[in-house]
Scaffold this motif. Structure first.
Motif, short mmCIF file in Angstrom:
data_model
loop_
_atom_site.label_atom_id
_atom_site.label_comp_id
_atom_site.label_asym_id
_atom_site.label_seq_id
_atom_site.Cartn_x
_atom_site.Cartn_y
_atom_site.Cartn_z
N THR A 23 0.82 -1.21 0.00
CA THR A 23 0.00 0.00 0.00
C THR A 23 0.86 1.26 0.00
OG1 THR A 23 -1.78 -1.17 1.15
CG2 THR A 23 -1.86 1.24 1.18
N LEU A 24 1.84 1.33 0.90
CA LEU A 24 2.68 2.53 0.98
C LEU A 24 3.89 2.48 0.06
CD1 LEU A 24 2.64 3.44 4.78
CD2 LEU A 24 1.08 4.13 2.96
N GLY A 25 4.26 1.29 -0.43
CA GLY A 25 5.41 1.18 -1.32
C GLY A 25 6.75 1.23 -0.62
N CYS A 26 6.79 0.82 0.64
CA CYS A 26 8.04 0.82 1.42
C CYS A 26 8.82 -0.47 1.17
CB CYS A 26 7.74 0.91 2.92
SG CYS A 26 6.87 2.39 3.42
N PRO A 27 10.05 -0.37 0.64
CA PRO A 27 10.85 -1.58 0.49
C PRO A 27 11.10 -2.25 1.84
CG PRO A 27 11.81 0.24 -0.75
CD PRO A 27 10.73 0.82 0.13
N SER A 31 14.17 -9.00 8.35
CA SER A 31 12.98 -9.40 9.10
C SER A 31 13.26 -10.69 9.86
CB SER A 31 11.78 -9.60 8.16
OG SER A 31 12.00 -10.68 7.29
N SER A 32 12.37 -10.99 10.78
CA SER A 32 12.42 -12.25 11.51
C SER A 32 10.96 -12.66 11.72
CB SER A 32 13.14 -12.08 12.86
OG SER A 32 12.29 -11.45 13.80
N GLU A 33 10.74 -13.65 12.57
CA GLU A 33 9.37 -14.07 12.87
C GLU A 33 8.65 -13.07 13.78
OE1 GLU A 33 9.27 -18.07 14.29
OE2 GLU A 33 10.29 -18.84 12.52
N ILE A 36 9.79 -6.69 11.29
CA ILE A 36 10.11 -6.39 9.88
C ILE A 36 10.61 -4.96 9.80
CG2 ILE A 36 9.28 -6.28 7.50
CD1 ILE A 36 6.81 -7.91 8.43
N ASP A 37 11.76 -4.78 9.14
CA ASP A 37 12.27 -3.44 8.81
C ASP A 37 11.65 -2.96 7.51
OD1 ASP A 37 14.14 -3.30 10.89
OD2 ASP A 37 15.85 -3.74 9.62
N VAL A 46 10.38 -0.07 12.05
CA VAL A 46 10.40 -1.49 12.35
C VAL A 46 9.08 -1.88 13.02
CG1 VAL A 46 11.65 -3.39 13.43
CG2 VAL A 46 12.89 -1.32 12.73
N ALA A 47 8.34 -2.75 12.36
CA ALA A 47 7.09 -3.27 12.92
C ALA A 47 7.44 -4.47 13.79
CB ALA A 47 6.15 -3.69 11.78
N HIS A 48 7.13 -4.39 15.07
CA HIS A 48 7.40 -5.46 16.03
C HIS A 48 6.09 -6.14 16.41
CE1 HIS A 48 11.68 -4.93 17.12
NE2 HIS A 48 11.46 -3.68 16.72
N LEU A 49 6.08 -7.46 16.35
CA LEU A 49 4.88 -8.22 16.65
C LEU A 49 4.56 -8.20 18.13
CD1 LEU A 49 2.64 -10.09 15.68
CD2 LEU A 49 4.21 -12.02 16.01
N ASP A 50 3.33 -7.82 18.42
CA ASP A 50 2.75 -7.91 19.76
C ASP A 50 1.27 -8.21 19.51
OD1 ASP A 50 1.52 -7.62 22.20
OD2 ASP A 50 2.43 -5.69 22.67
#
Length: 137
Positions: A23-27, A31-33, A36-37, A46-50
């Motif tokens: 949607t935003l076009g961010c490369p 990443s890990s489980e 994601i950077d 960095v989106a961190h899972l919670d």
């Protein structure tokens, strides 16, 4: 100017990946489980899972609109802002505050738009006709 770094919670990494990448076009970077950077216009987010993450937001009135706080985003060029506005609109994202010009005719006049990511994190993207207006009083 050096890039900033921002880490923030998301409750679904797959939804975050789709939103920020497509949607935003961010490369996407590393990443890990559990995270994601993304490259957000040259800045590292960095989106961190919670799985239990639910943003707590208040709203403050700014120029007749209820602005969600906290929020993050980038000051873009006017051309890049227009392209992103079209891209987000075409993706069917619902705007919390639709693209418009804020503070018309005043110091700090700016194009702005607000919307949420799939985890409810508020984003604002703005642009100025002249960068010198960024901190105008």
């Amino acid at each position: 100017m050096r890039p900033f770094h921002l880490a923030f919670p998301v409750h679904d990494l797959d939804a975050a990946r789709k939103f920020y990448s497509e949607t935003l076009g961010c490369p996407e970077g590393r990443s890990s489980e559990s995270w994601i950077d993304f490259d957000l216009f040259g800045h590292q987010i960095v989106a961190h899972l919670d799985a239990s993450a639910r943003p707590v937001a208040i709203e403050n009135e700014v120029d007749g609109h209820h602005v969600p706080v906290p929020h993050f985003g980038v000051v873009l060029t006017m051309d890049d802002w227009s392209l992103l506005s079209e891209r987000v609109n075409a993706a069917g994202v619902v705007f919390g505050i639709a693209p418009h010009i804020r503070f018309k005719g005043e110091p700090g006049e700016q194009a702005t738009m607000f919307f949420m990511d799939p985890s409810g994190n508020a984003l604002e993207f703005k642009a100025f006709a002249h960068d010198a207006m960024l901190f105008a009083t």
